[in-house]
Design a protein around this motif. Structure first.
Motif, short mmCIF file in Angstrom:
data_model
loop_
_atom_site.label_atom_id
_atom_site.label_comp_id
_atom_site.label_asym_id
_atom_site.label_seq_id
_atom_site.Cartn_x
_atom_site.Cartn_y
_atom_site.Cartn_z
N ILE A 72 -4.30 7.16 0.25
CA ILE A 72 -3.88 6.03 -0.57
C ILE A 72 -3.61 6.49 -2.00
CG2 ILE A 72 -4.75 3.93 -1.69
CD1 ILE A 72 -3.77 3.31 1.00
N VAL A 73 -2.46 6.09 -2.53
CA VAL A 73 -2.16 6.28 -3.94
C VAL A 73 -2.58 5.03 -4.71
CG1 VAL A 73 -0.32 6.65 -5.64
CG2 VAL A 73 -0.26 7.85 -3.45
N GLN A 74 -2.00 3.89 -4.35
CA GLN A 74 -2.37 2.61 -4.96
C GLN A 74 -1.99 1.52 -3.97
OE1 GLN A 74 -4.21 0.44 -6.45
NE2 GLN A 74 -4.07 1.50 -8.45
N SER A 105 -4.64 7.14 -13.52
CA SER A 105 -5.99 7.53 -13.14
C SER A 105 -5.92 8.83 -12.34
CB SER A 105 -6.65 6.45 -12.28
OG SER A 105 -7.91 6.89 -11.79
N PRO A 106 -6.90 9.71 -12.54
CA PRO A 106 -6.94 10.91 -11.69
C PRO A 106 -7.34 10.59 -10.27
CG PRO A 106 -8.87 10.82 -13.11
CD PRO A 106 -7.98 9.70 -13.55
N GLY A 107 -7.66 9.32 -10.02
CA GLY A 107 -8.02 8.92 -8.66
C GLY A 107 -9.51 8.94 -8.43
N ALA A 108 -9.89 8.90 -7.17
CA ALA A 108 -11.28 8.89 -6.77
C ALA A 108 -11.39 9.69 -5.47
CB ALA A 108 -11.77 7.45 -6.57
N ARG A 127 -8.99 8.47 -2.83
CA ARG A 127 -7.56 8.32 -3.08
C ARG A 127 -7.08 9.34 -4.09
NH1 ARG A 127 -7.95 2.41 -4.91
NH2 ARG A 127 -6.07 2.45 -6.14
N SER A 128 -5.75 9.52 -4.12
CA SER A 128 -5.16 10.51 -5.02
C SER A 128 -4.91 9.89 -6.39
CB SER A 128 -3.84 11.01 -4.42
OG SER A 128 -2.89 9.97 -4.39
N GLY A 129 -4.44 10.72 -7.32
CA GLY A 129 -4.12 10.23 -8.65
C GLY A 129 -2.92 9.29 -8.61
N TRP A 130 -2.92 8.30 -9.52
CA TRP A 130 -1.85 7.32 -9.55
C TRP A 130 -1.53 6.91 -10.98
CZ3 TRP A 130 -3.37 2.92 -12.04
CH2 TRP A 130 -4.74 2.61 -12.05
N GLY A 131 -0.32 6.41 -11.16
CA GLY A 131 0.11 5.83 -12.42
C GLY A 131 0.85 4.54 -12.16
N VAL A 132 0.77 3.61 -13.11
CA VAL A 132 1.46 2.33 -13.01
C VAL A 132 2.18 2.09 -14.33
CG1 VAL A 132 1.19 -0.17 -12.81
CG2 VAL A 132 -0.15 1.34 -11.35
N PHE A 133 3.48 1.85 -14.25
CA PHE A 133 4.29 1.58 -15.43
C PHE A 133 5.04 0.27 -15.23
CE2 PHE A 133 8.63 2.45 -17.42
CZ PHE A 133 8.26 1.94 -18.65
N VAL A 134 4.82 -0.67 -16.14
CA VAL A 134 5.55 -1.94 -16.13
C VAL A 134 6.77 -1.78 -17.03
CG1 VAL A 134 5.43 -4.42 -16.46
CG2 VAL A 134 3.36 -3.15 -15.85
N HIS A 135 7.94 -1.74 -16.42
CA HIS A 135 9.19 -1.56 -17.17
C HIS A 135 9.63 -2.92 -17.70
CE1 HIS A 135 13.78 -0.87 -17.07
NE2 HIS A 135 13.30 -0.55 -18.27
N THR A 136 9.28 -3.20 -18.94
CA THR A 136 9.58 -4.49 -19.56
C THR A 136 9.51 -4.34 -21.07
OG1 THR A 136 8.87 -6.82 -19.73
CG2 THR A 136 7.14 -5.19 -19.50
N PRO A 137 10.26 -5.16 -21.82
CA PRO A 137 10.04 -5.23 -23.25
C PRO A 137 8.99 -6.27 -23.64
CG PRO A 137 11.98 -6.49 -22.69
CD PRO A 137 11.46 -5.91 -21.40
N ALA A 143 0.87 -1.18 0.00
CA ALA A 143 0.00 0.00 0.00
C ALA A 143 0.90 1.22 0.00
CB ALA A 143 -0.91 0.01 1.22
N LEU A 144 0.73 2.08 -1.00
CA LEU A 144 1.50 3.31 -1.10
C LEU A 144 0.59 4.48 -0.76
CD1 LEU A 144 4.21 4.69 -1.91
CD2 LEU A 144 3.24 4.94 -4.21
N GLU A 145 1.01 5.28 0.23
CA GLU A 145 0.26 6.47 0.62
C GLU A 145 1.12 7.72 0.38
OE1 GLU A 145 -1.72 6.09 4.60
OE2 GLU A 145 -0.58 4.21 4.60
#
Length: 698
Positions: A110-112, A190-193, A196-206, A103-105
């Motif tokens: 809560i962020v995500q 997502s701008p959030g709800a 919770r606040s806005g969040w982003g998720v990036f999968v660093h992979t090829p 859980a990231l705050e």
């Protein structure tokens, strides 16, 4: 690992045992801790904009997806029976033990976090973290009720990906209305709800990533990520809104440099000008009729002999000496674009040499150069069949250098722009010089290809580096510009192209273009051609292209007059567009901004997928249907019609308009100052630099 995952009602990994923590945490550095789990150590790194979570091997071939090392922050570690806590700045990361959760705050919100969807039989409907039996990973994130999700590359459907299955997998999409896409980016935000606040998720992979974004077949309150890679490298980002999240994402993967000013002018192309006389006559007619235009294009079949391409040389049967042709095009004031792709015909002049030197991808089954066989149906039936070809291995340093330097004579001849087409053809049976499989190489291949061509242009092109790339992955925005592939030449092709460009902007790509008029089939629909042009003049780059004529006079006098007027406004708006380009290079904000990005405080605007802001002050409602009927939502504030001016209109409402053929549904913020330049025929008339003639104030 399979490149195409099944989508059953009960996902195969829903019953996989979730990971658990098996021991105490170790602080590896001021910013990173290691936490032992049932699938090996989890590395958690504190970042300026969020956290990085890694599991699995760290010795796999690396690719330049990240623009550099992420900015790390010093963090403090605390641990008790319940779990592990890492704190820095306003962030707090909590890692649960059994099962492993996170859980990231930020500042107490809560962020995500790991998915909270329970199941009657087991604790979690989807495991928070799991190692798949095929060696990949699965991660389940939390979604709040009605929380929208944006990004994931150039996709053609609704901008809000909530409820969709989306695959980050580079494909020759052969059109623009399926799930397959040329440019994919495993980054969502997502701008959030309210909670919770806005969040982003990036999968660093090829590798391929499957996103179940609140998809009800799996869990409508979870975001499931299936990653087809032996390594899991996940960035969780925080931001107040889309602009902040794009800034954080492009801090990681890089921002686009500014393309040359002349690239904002109109680009004329078709598939294809068959002879030197045909392209010269088109160029002369552009100037005779006073069409505003900067660049003309030799598409693939226009300058190369198709059975032997690609080999950097003009077809000698039609261009015994291309220099006089270039000389006349330059005398007429044109920049010149030529087409290429990263495939070498088995019957061409380069194949034997490149194969002997190990410069082509190999077939894992035979060790010989891999041979790509094009599907005869989409190419042979529409244009001409493409040859059996090898693929350039851009992981081989000498092959990369050869391909880069082979462009030099083209730029010395007078080429100004490269259309770097294709790049989606890597198959699982390919093996690269760095030892990687086609499954891991496929998505990142267009990134390597366009990096090579971009470097060639920066080294050898005197008028500045400018590409038109079709395929892309995370980081491709560093090699502008991207265009939207081969849309159907109909109204839904136009609508999907607009959504695709907006999705690319929501995914970190600030510049985009589409084939005005549509690519597939010579339908010659004057109304469609006009409406597509009117929308495209407010997008960063404007290109007329497709099968059959794309010159305005081919669509009749009424259409030509409407397009002439639209192009006049395009050229007058160039100083404004250039300011938008400069902003994009600083912040990652796209020129063409979808409403969730442009109106973050007005959720009522977010569902209007075919309107957008051009920069900060112009709202454009495209008309992707016959008859001229347009529905446009004006966000809160006051607006005036552009360029008509007139009395202000109070926002927060929907307008329904019926447009004449030469009329556009464009609105400027009340009080905005829009710099306008002169109505020049090409950017050469202002010295290839912005020139402000007046300022529009409504």
């Amino acid at each position: 690992m399979s490149a195409v995952l099944p989508l059953p009602e009960e996902p195969l990994w829903s019953r996989l045992p979730p990971l658990a923590v098996t021991g105490p945490a170790t602080q590896l550095s001021a910013s990173t801790i290691s936490l032992p789990t049932t699938a090996g150590p989890l590395l958690a790194t504190a970042l300026a904009d969020g956290v990085r979570l890694r599991l699995g091997p760290t010795d796999l071939p690396l690719y330049p997806i990240l623009a550099g090392d992420p900015a790390e922050e010093s963090a403090t570690l605390a641990e008790d029976d319940a779990g592990v806590t890492l704190a820095w700045g306003g962030f707090r990361l909590t890692l649960g033990r059994e099962p492993l959760t996170f859980a990231l705050e930020r500042d107490g919100r809560i962020v995500q976090r790991s998915a909270t969807d329970g199941h009657f039989v087991r604790e979690h409907r989807l495991p928070p973290f799991a190692r798949r039996e095929d060696g990949g990973w699965f991660v389940a994130l939390d979604l709040a009720a009605s929380e929208p999700v944006y990004g994931l590359g150039e996709k053609w459907g609704p901008l809000n990906k909530r409820g969709q299955f989306v695959r980050s997998l580079v494909f020759d999409a052969l059109g623009v209305n399926g799930e397959r896409a040329y440019k994919n980016t495993p980054f969502a935000w997502s701008p959030g709800a309210v909670s919770r606040s806005g969040w982003g998720v990036f999968v660093h992979t090829p590798a391929t990533v499957t996103h179940a974004v609140g998809a009800p077949l799996w869990s409508q309150r979870s975001y499931g990520l299936a990653i087809d890679d032996a390594a899991l490298d996940l960035f969780v980002l925080a931001g107040a809104d889309g602009a902040a999240l794009l800034r954080a994402y492009t801090d990681l993967t890089g921002r686009a440099p500014a393309p040359p000013y002349w690239s904002l002018g109109a680009i004329l192309s078709k598939a294809y000008y068959r002879t030197a006389d045909e392209i010269l006559e088109a160029a002369r007619e552009v100037r005779r009729r006073g069409m505003r235009c900067d660049t003309i294009t030799f598409d693939g079949r226009a300058w190369q002999d198709t059975p032997t391409r690609f080999h950097f040389h003009f077809d000698p049967a039609r261009y015994a000496d291309p220099k006089p042709v270039f000389a006349e095009l330059k005398a007429l004031g044109f920049k010149v674009c030529v087409w290429e792709y990263p495939l070498v015909s088995r019957d061409g002049p380069l194949f034997a040499e490149m194969a002997a030197k190990g410069w082509l991808l190999r077939d894992r089954r035979t060790g010989e150069p891999y041979l790509y066989h094009f599907d005869p149906e989409p190419f042979g039936q529409v244009l001409t069949q493409l040859p059996v070809s090898g693929l350039v291995d851009f992981t081989q340093p000498d092959a990369y250098a050869f391909w880069r330097d082979a462009h030099r004579p083209l730029f010395e001849l007078g080429v100004d722009m490269i259309k770097s087409d294709f790049g989606e053809q890597v198959d699982p049976d390919c093996v690269a010089a760095n030892g990687d499989s086609g499954e891991r190489l496929r998505n990142v291949y267009p990134l390597l290809y366009n990096a090579c061509v971009d470097e060639a242009a920066r080294l050898y092109c005197p008028t500045g580096a400018f590409l038109f790339g079709r395929a892309g992955w995370a980081g491709s925005q560093r090699y502008p510009v991207q265009w939207g592939g081969d849309p159907q030449a109909d109204w839904e092709g136009m609508a999907a192209s607009i959504r695709g460009g907006l999705c690319w902007g929501l995914s970190g790509g600030p510049f985009h273009a589409s084939d005005v008029g549509g690519f597939y089939k010579d339908r010659r629909d004057p109304e469609l051609y006009v409406r597509w042009t009117q929308a495209a003049i407010f997008i960063s780059h404007l290109r007329f292209h497709g099968i059959g004529p794309r010159e305005p006079w081919a669509y009749g006098p009424e259409a030509e007059a409407a397009v002439t007027l639209a192009l006049e406004w395009r050229y007058r708006l160039l100083p404004y567009l250039w300011a938008c380009v400069e902003e994009a290079t600083r912040t990652g904000m796209p020129v063409q901004r979808a409403m969730p990005l442009a109106a973050p405080d007005d959720p009522a605007a977010w569902g209007f997928d075919e309107q957008f802001m051009c920069g900060p002050d112009l709202l454009v409602a495209a008309c992707p249907r016959p008859g001229g009927e347009v529905e446009v939502y004006l966000p809160a504030g006051r607006w005036r019609r552009f360029p008509q001016g007139g009395e202000p209109i109070e926002g927060g409402c929907v307008l329904r308009l019926r447009l004449a053929l030469d009329e556009m549904a464009v609105f400027a913020r009340d009080g905005a100052a829009i710099p306008l330049g002169p109505a020049v025929r090409s950017t050469a008339e202002t010295g290839f630099a912005p020139e402000v003639e007046t300022v529009w104030r409504g």
